[in-house]
Motif scaffolding. Structure first.
Motif, PDB file in Angstrom:
ATOM      1  N   ILE A   1      -6.976  12.041  -3.216  1.00 43.58           N
ATOM      2  CA  ILE A   1      -6.467  11.233  -4.326  1.00 43.58           C
ATOM      3  C   ILE A   1      -6.226  12.194  -5.478  1.00 43.58           C
ATOM      4  CG2 ILE A   1      -6.953   9.349  -5.915  1.00 43.58           C
ATOM      5  CD1 ILE A   1      -8.844   8.231  -3.763  1.00 43.58           C
ATOM      6  N   SER A   2      -4.973  12.331  -5.864  1.00 44.37           N
ATOM      7  CA  SER A   2      -4.602  13.277  -6.908  1.00 44.37           C
ATOM      8  C   SER A   2      -4.110  12.510  -8.129  1.00 44.37           C
ATOM      9  CB  SER A   2      -3.512  14.208  -6.381  1.00 44.37           C
ATOM     10  OG  SER A   2      -3.056  15.046  -7.406  1.00 44.37           O
ATOM     11  N   PRO A   3      -4.981  12.327  -9.138  1.00 48.07           N
ATOM     12  CA  PRO A   3      -4.555  11.584 -10.327  1.00 48.07           C
ATOM     13  C   PRO A   3      -3.803  12.485 -11.297  1.00 48.07           C
ATOM     14  CG  PRO A   3      -6.874  12.106 -10.480  1.00 48.07           C
ATOM     15  CD  PRO A   3      -6.384  12.663  -9.176  1.00 48.07           C
ATOM     16  N   GLY A   4      -2.507  12.328 -11.358  1.00 47.98           N
ATOM     17  CA  GLY A   4      -1.704  13.093 -12.303  1.00 47.98           C
ATOM     18  C   GLY A   4      -1.516  12.304 -13.585  1.00 47.98           C
ATOM     19  N   SER A   5      -0.845  12.907 -14.561  1.00 45.92           N
ATOM     20  CA  SER A   5      -0.645  12.204 -15.827  1.00 45.92           C
ATOM     21  C   SER A   5       0.419  11.119 -15.698  1.00 45.92           C
ATOM     22  CB  SER A   5      -0.260  13.189 -16.920  1.00 45.92           C
ATOM     23  OG  SER A   5       0.934  13.857 -16.570  1.00 45.92           O
ATOM     24  N   GLN A   6       1.376  11.286 -14.775  1.00 42.35           N
ATOM     25  CA  GLN A   6       2.420  10.277 -14.604  1.00 42.35           C
ATOM     26  C   GLN A   6       2.284   9.514 -13.296  1.00 42.35           C
ATOM     27  OE1 GLN A   6       6.142  12.310 -15.012  1.00 42.35           O
ATOM     28  NE2 GLN A   6       6.171  12.012 -17.221  1.00 42.35           N
ATOM     29  N   THR A   7       1.880  10.198 -12.228  1.00 43.15           N
ATOM     30  CA  THR A   7       1.794   9.540 -10.925  1.00 43.15           C
ATOM     31  C   THR A   7       0.439   9.777 -10.286  1.00 43.15           C
ATOM     32  OG1 THR A   7       2.732  11.467  -9.820  1.00 43.15           O
ATOM     33  CG2 THR A   7       4.265   9.719 -10.457  1.00 43.15           C
ATOM     34  N   LEU A   8       0.052   8.857  -9.428  1.00 50.91           N
ATOM     35  CA  LEU A   8      -1.172   8.948  -8.645  1.00 50.91           C
ATOM     36  C   LEU A   8      -0.737   9.161  -7.207  1.00 50.91           C
ATOM     37  CD1 LEU A   8      -4.303   8.432  -8.652  1.00 50.91           C
ATOM     38  CD2 LEU A   8      -3.753   6.098  -8.041  1.00 50.91           C
ATOM     39  N   ARG A   9      -1.157  10.281  -6.608  1.00 46.79           N
ATOM     40  CA  ARG A   9      -0.758  10.574  -5.232  1.00 46.79           C
ATOM     41  C   ARG A   9      -1.952  10.375  -4.314  1.00 46.79           C
ATOM     42  NH1 ARG A   9       1.899  16.235  -6.176  1.00 46.79           N
ATOM     43  NH2 ARG A   9       0.444  16.156  -7.874  1.00 46.79           N
ATOM     44  N   ILE A  10      -1.732   9.630  -3.234  1.00 49.55           N
ATOM     45  CA  ILE A  10      -2.783   9.327  -2.271  1.00 49.55           C
ATOM     46  C   ILE A  10      -2.252   9.639  -0.880  1.00 49.55           C
ATOM     47  CG2 ILE A  10      -4.296   7.537  -1.346  1.00 49.55           C
ATOM     48  CD1 ILE A  10      -3.850   6.001  -3.972  1.00 49.55           C
ATOM     49  N   GLY A  11      -3.023  10.369  -0.100  1.00 51.15           N
ATOM     50  CA  GLY A  11      -2.607  10.680   1.261  1.00 51.15           C
ATOM     51  C   GLY A  11      -3.679  11.466   1.984  1.00 51.15           C
ATOM     52  N   ARG A  12      -3.417  11.766   3.251  1.00 51.31           N
ATOM     53  CA  ARG A  12      -4.344  12.593   4.013  1.00 51.31           C
ATOM     54  C   ARG A  12      -4.194  14.045   3.576  1.00 51.31           C
ATOM     55  NH1 ARG A  12      -2.917  11.087  10.001  1.00 51.31           N
ATOM     56  NH2 ARG A  12      -0.872  11.114   9.085  1.00 51.31           N
TER      57      ARG A  12
ATOM     58  N   PRO B   1       2.610  12.588   0.342  1.00 52.96           N
ATOM     59  CA  PRO B   1       1.646  11.506   0.127  1.00 52.96           C
ATOM     60  C   PRO B   1       2.290  10.326  -0.596  1.00 52.96           C
ATOM     61  CG  PRO B   1       1.294  13.243  -1.457  1.00 52.96           C
ATOM     62  CD  PRO B   1       2.368  13.727  -0.523  1.00 52.96           C
ATOM     63  N   LEU B   2       1.602   9.197  -0.567  1.00 52.93           N
ATOM     64  CA  LEU B   2       2.058   8.006  -1.274  1.00 52.93           C
ATOM     65  C   LEU B   2       1.994   8.286  -2.773  1.00 52.93           C
ATOM     66  CD1 LEU B   2       2.736   4.936  -1.306  1.00 52.93           C
ATOM     67  CD2 LEU B   2       0.284   4.538  -1.366  1.00 52.93           C
ATOM     68  N   THR B   3       3.093   8.045  -3.474  1.00 55.26           N
ATOM     69  CA  THR B   3       3.155   8.297  -4.914  1.00 55.26           C
ATOM     70  C   THR B   3       3.311   6.973  -5.640  1.00 55.26           C
ATOM     71  OG1 THR B   3       4.196  10.428  -4.484  1.00 55.26           O
ATOM     72  CG2 THR B   3       4.369   9.583  -6.706  1.00 55.26           C
ATOM     73  N   VAL B   4       2.376   6.715  -6.559  1.00 55.53           N
ATOM     74  CA  VAL B   4       2.349   5.453  -7.298  1.00 55.53           C
ATOM     75  C   VAL B   4       2.339   5.791  -8.788  1.00 55.53           C
ATOM     76  CG1 VAL B   4       1.007   3.344  -7.667  1.00 55.53           C
ATOM     77  CG2 VAL B   4       0.971   4.447  -5.445  1.00 55.53           C
ATOM     78  N   PRO B   5       3.061   5.046  -9.622  1.00 52.46           N
ATOM     79  CA  PRO B   5       2.977   5.317 -11.063  1.00 52.46           C
ATOM     80  C   PRO B   5       1.545   5.155 -11.566  1.00 52.46           C
ATOM     81  CG  PRO B   5       4.759   3.797 -10.583  1.00 52.46           C
ATOM     82  CD  PRO B   5       3.997   3.974  -9.313  1.00 52.46           C
ATOM     83  N   HIS B   6       1.097   6.114 -12.349  1.00 51.33           N
ATOM     84  CA  HIS B   6      -0.263   6.103 -12.891  1.00 51.33           C
ATOM     85  C   HIS B   6      -0.199   5.433 -14.264  1.00 51.33           C
ATOM     86  CE1 HIS B   6      -4.204   8.587 -13.305  1.00 51.33           C
ATOM     87  NE2 HIS B   6      -4.392   7.307 -13.414  1.00 51.33           N
ATOM     88  N   VAL B   7      -0.422   4.130 -14.281  1.00 48.71           N
ATOM     89  CA  VAL B   7      -0.253   3.359 -15.510  1.00 48.71           C
ATOM     90  C   VAL B   7      -1.449   2.451 -15.741  1.00 48.71           C
ATOM     91  CG1 VAL B   7       2.261   3.350 -15.372  1.00 48.71           C
ATOM     92  CG2 VAL B   7       0.985   1.517 -14.311  1.00 48.71           C
TER      93      VAL B   7
END
Length: 167
Positions: free
Chosen positions: A54-65, A71-77
Motif C-alpha cells: 500500500i503506497s500512500p502518495g500525496s495524490q494517489t493511493l496505490r495498492i497491489g502485490r 497496481p490499483l491506483t485510487v485518488p487519495h482524497v
C-alpha cells in the motif's frame, strides 16, 4: 523505665515495621526489566506474490502485490458528506497546497520519487543482504507464471483491468 514501658515501646516499633511491610506489599514487588524475546526465524519464507503493498502518495493511493507492475491506483482524497442539500463546498485551508499545479511541480515530484527509490535500494534487507534490482521484464515473466488470486464472489473488491495497458 519499667518492664511494661519497654514492652510497649517494642510493640510500637514492631507495629511500625508491620506497617512498612504492608506498604511494600501494597506497592508490589519491583521486577527486573527483561529485554523482549527475539522470535526465531520463520519456518516458511514469505512469498512476494502474497505481499500486499500500500503506497500512500500525496495524490494517489496505490495498492497491489509486491510483484505487480501496474497496481490499483485510487485518488487519495478526504471526502465529506454534505449534511444538508445545497450546502456550500467547504475547503480546508491546510489541505490545499499552493504550487501543486505549477509546471515545475512535476519535475520536483519526479526528483522526489527518484530520491525515494534511491533510498530504498541503498538500504539492506532484514537478512543483511543487498537488494538486487528486479527489472520490469522479470516482474512480467513472474506475473505470467503466478496463478491469479480468486476473490470471493460476494466481495465488492475488483482487480484493476489491465487489458488496455501495455505489458
Amino acid at each position: 523505665m519499667t518492664q511494661a514501658e519497654r514492652e510497649q515501646e517494642n510493640e510500637k516499633e514492631k507495629d511500625k515495621e508491620r506497617e512498612k511491610d504492608k506498604e511494600k506489599e501494597q506497592r508490589g514487588v519491583k521486577r527486573p526489566i527483561v529485554p523482549p524475546v527475539i522470535p526465531e526465524p520463520l519456518q516458511e519464507q514469505i512469498q512476494t506474490n502474497f505481499v500486499v503493498v500500500i503506497s500512500p502518495g500525496s495524490q494517489t493511493l496505490r495498492i497491489g502485490r509486491a510483484t505487480d507492475t501496474l497496481p490499483l491506483t485510487v485518488p487519495h482524497v478526504v471526502a465529506r458528506r454534505h449534511k444538508q442539500p445545497g450546502q456550500t463546498c467547504y475547503e480546508d485551508v491546510w489541505l490545499i497546497r499552493e504550487g501543486l499545479n505549477r509546471p515545475e511541480s512535476g519535475e520536483q515530484r519526479q526528483n522526489g520519487l527518484k530520491m525515494v527509490d534511491q533510498a530504498i535500494w541503498s538500504k539492506k534487507m532484514s537478512s543483511g543482504a543487498r537488494r538486487t534490482p528486479v527489472s520490469a521484464e522479470q516482474a512480467r515473466v513472474y506475473n505470467r507464471q503466478v496463478r491469479p488470486a480468486v476473490l470471493d464472489p460476494n466481495s465488492r473488491q475488483k482487480w484493476t483491468n489491465t487489458v488496455h495497458q501495455p505489458e
